[in-house]
Design an enzyme around this catalytic site. Structure first.
Site, PDB file in Angstrom:
ATOM      1  N   HIS A  81       0.856  -1.185   0.000  1.00 49.51           N
ATOM      2  CA  HIS A  81       0.000   0.000   0.000  1.00 49.51           C
ATOM      3  C   HIS A  81       0.890   1.232   0.000  1.00 49.51           C
ATOM      4  CE1 HIS A  81      -3.071   2.908   1.281  1.00 49.51           C
ATOM      5  NE2 HIS A  81      -3.959   2.027   0.898  1.00 49.51           N
TER       6      HIS A  81
ATOM      7  N   ASP B 269      -7.828  -3.946  -0.287  1.00 45.71           N
ATOM      8  CA  ASP B 269      -8.438  -4.170  -1.601  1.00 45.71           C
ATOM      9  C   ASP B 269      -8.436  -5.650  -1.981  1.00 45.71           C
ATOM     10  OD1 ASP B 269      -8.845  -1.343  -2.198  1.00 45.71           O
ATOM     11  OD2 ASP B 269      -6.677  -1.233  -2.348  1.00 45.71           O
TER      12      ASP B 269
END
Length: 432
Positions: free
Chosen positions: A308, A366
């Site tokens: 991320h 995600d």
């Protein structure tokens, strides 16, 4: 006056300027450069605003190095496990967790606003059936100001509150209608006997000719997805909402702008990219090939859903959704589906392989949210819509904070101009 300052010296003129250093309750301090241009006649350049704080906020805090996400000071893990989306919505909007009476009243007020104006349905019929649901969301959310203009006095606290109730309540209805329109099914009106999340799933997947019952496991997982995506500090879409709102635009217009920013694949489409990647790999026996490609610096292929940009440690939201994903797959009997087998094997490798561990390429939010939404039955083009549904409360909270800030001014970023110098217009017949 701030106790600390930073002294800047202009070597061209010898002039010095003391800039205040402002401290927050958490995170790095900031240098207040408000007077920089006035005193030095210079702008600062920071493409992407990676080193620039655009506002002072009390809503959300992120420490990417330590993997911390706080809503109004509360760790996201505690809220996702022990709270629910409507309670978190109250927290973000009003700055505190509600007591029993406040919680019941908030739920009641939100529930009263789940219906949309009947004429709003005509907007859907103006779109092609194959229109992307996010295109519909941008248009319909912006159009809310045409139907609910009785609460658009942005300087009236009560009007702002009513608009907040309307947005939170109507987002699931509008989102579900966009799906039903695309697949050619009749719109399913909200059933206010159901809870917030159950009602959304009901409007999404129920049909008039059959009864529909929602599993509590799916409701819990969806509630956690909404909670975990409710706000995330000053990301691209939130900054867009604040910038649009700084012109004193009404909240529906500002949030429509935020939906447009979220639509970009670099922002809101990451979980959709995860499912596309799983479809590309197809079967577990091909994983080794793609792992090898991911490790090859000369190969442009990337494993989506790992690592991320903000979280250099483990994404705290992924910790919550990892369990939820496994629960949902077990509940729905999808553990033997090849695509989900690929996902679970990729997860195992990423948590054990030295390459991924050393680079801290952990599965992120995600990765798991895409698995959950797909397993429940959401098409991939609805993933970003659900992101918008969740983030709408964060956007509204940020907009309300901005409007209430007495020091707020219309956003006006500066630029470094490198175009042509001043030149005179030459009539067409005289040009070479």
């Amino acid at each position: 006056m701030p106790s600390e300052t930073l002294t800047i010296r202009d070597n061209r003129t010898g002039k010095e300027l003391e800039l205040p250093i402002l401290k927050g309750t958490e995170g790095p301090s900031v240098v207040d450069v408000t007077k920089f241009y006035k005193e030095f006649g210079l702008f600062t350049l920071d493409p992407g605003f990676y080193s620039t704080a655009s506002c002072i906020s009390e809503i959300t805090f992120i420490d990417g190095e330590k993997g911390i996400l706080l809503y109004r000071g509360y760790p996201i893990e505690q809220l996702a496990e022990q709270s629910n989306f409507l309670e978190v919505s109250y927290l973000l909007l009003f700055g505190k967790l509600p007591n029993q009476a406040e919680h019941e009243q908030f739920e009641r007020l939100v529930t009263q606003h789940t219906m949309v104006h009947e004429q709003l349905k005509d907007f859907y019929r103006g779109f092609r059936r194959d229109a992307h649901p996010m295109a519909i969301m941008v248009g319909v959310i912006g159009a809310l100001s045409a139907f609910y203009h009785d609460s658009l006095d942005i300087f009236d606290a009560r009007s702002r509150e009513i608009s907040a109730y309307r947005l939170i309540a109507k987002m699931p209805t509008i989102a579900a209608f966009s799906y039903k329109y695309a697949v050619g099914q009749p719109f399913v009106y909200p059933d206010n006997e159901r809870g917030f999340v159950e009602n959304f799933l009901y409007m999404m997947f129920a049909v008039p000719c059959a009864k529909y019952k929602v599993s509590p496991v799916l409701v819990k997982a969806m509630d956690q997805i909404l909670t975990l995506h409710a706000d995330h500090e000053q990301n691209a879409s939130t900054a867009t909402v604040r910038l649009a709102g700084s012109s004193l635009a009404n909240p529906f217009a500002a949030i429509s702008a935020g939906i447009g920013a979220l639509w970009g694949p670099a922002h809101g489409g990451a979980n959709e990219a995860v499912l596309n990647m799983l479809g590309q790999i197809r079967t577990p026996d091909r994983i080794g090939e793609y792992i090898k490609r991911a490790k090859d610096p000369q190969d442009p292929f990337r494993l989506m859903g790992f690592g991320h940009r903000v979280y250099k440690n483990y994404d705290p939201r992924a910790k919550v959704l990892r369990k939820a994903a496994h629960d949902v797959l077990q509940e729905l009997g999808h553990v033997d589906d090849p695509r989900f087998k690929v996902a679970l094997e990729l997860e195992r490798i990423a948590r054990e392989d030295d390459y991924f561990v050393q680079k801290k390429l952990y599965p992120n939010v995600d990765f798991y949210s895409g698995l959950i939404l797909s397993a429940i039955g959401f098409p991939t083009n609805m993933f970003t819509v659900i992101f918008a549904l969740a983030r709408s409360v964060g956007w509204f909270s940020q907009w309300m904070e901005m409007i209430s800030d007495k020091g707020q001014a219309i956003g006006r970023p500066r630029q470094l101009y490198r175009g042509a110098m001043t030149r005179d217009y030459v009539p067409l017949y005289q040009r070479d």
